[in-house]
Design a protein around this motif. Sequence first.
Motif, PDB file in Angstrom:
ATOM      1  N   SER A   1       1.063  -1.143  -0.127  1.00 25.23           N
ATOM      2  CA  SER A   1       0.122  -0.033   0.072  1.00 25.23           C
ATOM      3  C   SER A   1       0.881   1.342   0.052  1.00 25.23           C
ATOM      4  O   SER A   1       1.986   1.183   0.454  1.00 25.23           O
ATOM      5  CB  SER A   1      -0.883  -0.132   1.322  1.00 25.23           C
ATOM      6  N   MET A   2       0.420   2.547  -0.578  1.00 25.86           N
ATOM      7  CA  MET A   2       1.080   3.572  -0.673  1.00 25.86           C
ATOM      8  C   MET A   2       0.716   4.201   0.941  1.00 25.86           C
ATOM      9  O   MET A   2      -0.486   4.226   1.277  1.00 25.86           O
ATOM     10  CB  MET A   2       0.366   4.597  -1.311  1.00 25.86           C
TER      11      MET A   2
ATOM     12  N   ASP B   1      -8.147   3.568  -8.371  1.00 28.69           N
ATOM     13  CA  ASP B   1      -7.506   3.878  -7.238  1.00 28.69           C
ATOM     14  C   ASP B   1      -6.817   5.173  -7.487  1.00 28.69           C
ATOM     15  O   ASP B   1      -6.111   5.163  -8.415  1.00 28.69           O
ATOM     16  CB  ASP B   1      -6.580   2.837  -6.619  1.00 28.69           C
ATOM     17  N   ALA B   2      -7.064   6.255  -6.444  1.00 29.64           N
ATOM     18  CA  ALA B   2      -6.323   7.300  -6.676  1.00 29.64           C
ATOM     19  C   ALA B   2      -4.731   7.408  -6.441  1.00 29.64           C
ATOM     20  O   ALA B   2      -4.002   7.953  -6.879  1.00 29.64           O
ATOM     21  CB  ALA B   2      -6.767   8.420  -5.485  1.00 29.64           C
ATOM     22  N   GLY B   3      -4.383   6.222  -5.950  1.00 32.01           N
ATOM     23  CA  GLY B   3      -2.925   6.087  -5.457  1.00 32.01           C
ATOM     24  C   GLY B   3      -2.061   5.909  -6.888  1.00 32.01           C
ATOM     25  O   GLY B   3      -1.003   5.999  -7.027  1.00 32.01           O
ATOM     26  N   VAL B   4      -2.995   5.437  -7.946  1.00 35.64           N
ATOM     27  CA  VAL B   4      -2.260   5.374  -9.247  1.00 35.64           C
ATOM     28  C   VAL B   4      -2.031   6.590  -9.671  1.00 35.64           C
ATOM     29  O   VAL B   4      -0.751   6.888 -10.149  1.00 35.64           O
ATOM     30  CB  VAL B   4      -3.198   4.485 -10.338  1.00 35.64           C
TER      31      VAL B   4
ATOM     32  N   LEU C   1       6.030   9.786   1.731  1.00 36.73           N
ATOM     33  CA  LEU C   1       4.923   8.856   1.084  1.00 36.73           C
ATOM     34  C   LEU C   1       5.753   8.026   0.298  1.00 36.73           C
ATOM     35  O   LEU C   1       6.780   8.572  -0.426  1.00 36.73           O
ATOM     36  CB  LEU C   1       4.132   9.925   0.160  1.00 36.73           C
ATOM     37  N   HIS C   2       5.402   6.640   0.518  1.00 36.63           N
ATOM     38  CA  HIS C   2       6.208   5.784  -0.412  1.00 36.63           C
ATOM     39  C   HIS C   2       5.443   4.434  -0.477  1.00 36.63           C
ATOM     40  O   HIS C   2       4.317   4.256   0.149  1.00 36.63           O
ATOM     41  CB  HIS C   2       7.527   5.534   0.514  1.00 36.63           C
ATOM     42  N   THR C   3       5.830   3.623  -1.507  1.00 34.15           N
ATOM     43  CA  THR C   3       5.532   2.287  -1.497  1.00 34.15           C
ATOM     44  C   THR C   3       6.525   1.425  -2.044  1.00 34.15           C
ATOM     45  O   THR C   3       7.379   1.771  -3.088  1.00 34.15           O
ATOM     46  CB  THR C   3       4.260   2.065  -2.605  1.00 34.15           C
ATOM     47  N   TYR C   4       6.568   0.180  -1.436  1.00 35.75           N
ATOM     48  CA  TYR C   4       7.542  -0.757  -2.080  1.00 35.75           C
ATOM     49  C   TYR C   4       7.104  -1.652  -3.241  1.00 35.75           C
ATOM     50  O   TYR C   4       5.899  -1.972  -3.025  1.00 35.75           O
ATOM     51  CB  TYR C   4       8.102  -1.804  -0.963  1.00 35.75           C
TER      52      TYR C   4
ATOM     53  N   GLY D   1      -3.424   4.872  -0.443  1.00 32.57           N
ATOM     54  CA  GLY D   1      -4.293   4.362  -1.591  1.00 32.57           C
ATOM     55  C   GLY D   1      -3.516   2.912  -2.072  1.00 32.57           C
ATOM     56  O   GLY D   1      -2.540   2.366  -0.980  1.00 32.57           O
ATOM     57  N   LEU D   2      -3.694   2.100  -2.808  1.00 32.63           N
ATOM     58  CA  LEU D   2      -3.212   0.902  -3.492  1.00 32.63           C
ATOM     59  C   LEU D   2      -3.930   0.058  -2.463  1.00 32.63           C
ATOM     60  O   LEU D   2      -2.859  -0.967  -2.213  1.00 32.63           O
ATOM     61  CB  LEU D   2      -1.705   1.084  -3.801  1.00 32.63           C
ATOM     62  N   THR D   3      -4.608   0.049  -1.869  1.00 32.05           N
ATOM     63  CA  THR D   3      -5.132  -0.784  -0.923  1.00 32.05           C
ATOM     64  C   THR D   3      -6.563  -0.962  -0.530  1.00 32.05           C
ATOM     65  O   THR D   3      -7.166   0.193  -0.662  1.00 32.05           O
ATOM     66  CB  THR D   3      -4.587  -0.734   0.610  1.00 32.05           C
ATOM     67  N   PRO D   4      -7.091  -2.049  -0.048  1.00 33.79           N
ATOM     68  CA  PRO D   4      -8.515  -2.112   0.379  1.00 33.79           C
ATOM     69  C   PRO D   4      -8.844  -1.470   1.881  1.00 33.79           C
ATOM     70  O   PRO D   4      -9.981  -1.488   2.441  1.00 33.79           O
ATOM     71  CB  PRO D   4      -8.957  -3.542   0.141  1.00 33.79           C
ATOM     72  N   LYS D   5      -7.778  -1.441   2.704  1.00 33.27           N
ATOM     73  CA  LYS D   5      -7.629  -1.009   4.039  1.00 33.27           C
ATOM     74  C   LYS D   5      -8.210   0.454   4.018  1.00 33.27           C
ATOM     75  O   LYS D   5      -8.079   1.354   3.124  1.00 33.27           O
ATOM     76  CB  LYS D   5      -6.377  -1.145   4.534  1.00 33.27           C
TER      77      LYS D   5
END
Length: 426
Positions: free
Chosen positions: A96-97, A236-239, A263-266, A285-289
């Motif tokens: 997740s982001m 997803d807005a994280g895109v 702000l980061h994502t692996y 973002g990039l998560t359903p959580k």
Amino acid sequence: MELLRGAVRPYAWGSRTTISELLGRPVPAPHPEAELWMGAHPGDPSQLIASDGTERSLLELVEADPVRQLGSQCAERWGDRLPFLLKILAADEPLSMQAHPSAEQAAEGFAREDAAGIPRDAKNRNYPDPTAKPELLCALTEFHALAGFRDPGRTVELLRAVQTPGLAPHIALLADQPDADGMRALFTTWITLPQPALDELLPELLDACVQHIKDGGEFGLECRTVLELGELHPGDAGVLAALLLNRLVLGPGEAIHLPAGNLHTYLRGTAVEILANSDNILRGGLTPKHVDVPELLRVLDFRCGDMPILRGEPCATDGLRVYRTATPEFELSRMSWPAAEFSAAHAEGNGSQSRTGPEVPIAAGTPQILLCTEGAVRVSARNRELVLRRGQSMWLAASDPSVVLRPFGSAPTQVFRATDGLAATG
């Protein structure tokens, strides 16, 4: 000085091969294994393995005698809590982001959510504890990540390279104000877009990224990342947010430090990660959580620029490099020895050949975890000696004597050392 048995965390984005292979278990694993934890985290503490095979919880040991296990300075600062957690991270898919709060933000948020009566294990809880969560990640393999807001001028060039009718009005927010305030305005606009607007804008963007790659554009890596994230997290807005972050490819031994607000994502790869012993995560973002947009915006650091790559500072001891930061909770160092020929002598008592190579002394007085990721090392302290092999880790209490590390066998050898950062930060 005792061996540790770490805890394997089976998150969906993990690998079915990496951690099992490291630990010498059957491959593939029956389910994804994402992280191997080494430390005294209350959610999954490591176990100390005595010479007779019995096990004790490191968490219980620290809580029972923090001064002996952590040292007086560390215990005075953090009580009965080991301030750091060491991990092997094995990502086959993007995480997740996210960003993490500062110590002040965490303490305030924790108290606020407690006062509001939000259970500490609730899915909408942002602050399950009152502490900061800085991180440092050091690559073991080629490691891909997004981290920190890119230089605004360079980001505008990227956005114009994939410009679509829907994207064009947004670019002006940053082009007209190419600084942290402009980045905040653009990110805030994107993260708060209504879902119908996202559903219209994202397909246009993905098509533009495909065309940019076909045309051999200079932002091919960034576009491929957007396409990957768009496929995994449609709508997803994280895109969109991925367009704003530095796209990094770390080589083995290279590291990034992620302070509060970054702000980061692996994306993928295997790494050693050290972080403060906290669970505070603000997802973007990039998560359903749970994603709490107002709280995320409150903690984010919108300063822009290249993400510094750390390669470790060499020390007086050959083969030892320290990844220095201003973080009091942890310090990570790496020891490495190249492949070597055996000497003619034999190691006393075990029939193995001894190996020439520089010794690395490790001073006592602080809580430490040693993790072997390649080869094997002989760890010697007074009249006691242990061999730490690939995939194994070891706990050194503050009250333990100093030790000396020597390479064992002819293979290339690598060991990471985790401890608190109080000596380095004062």
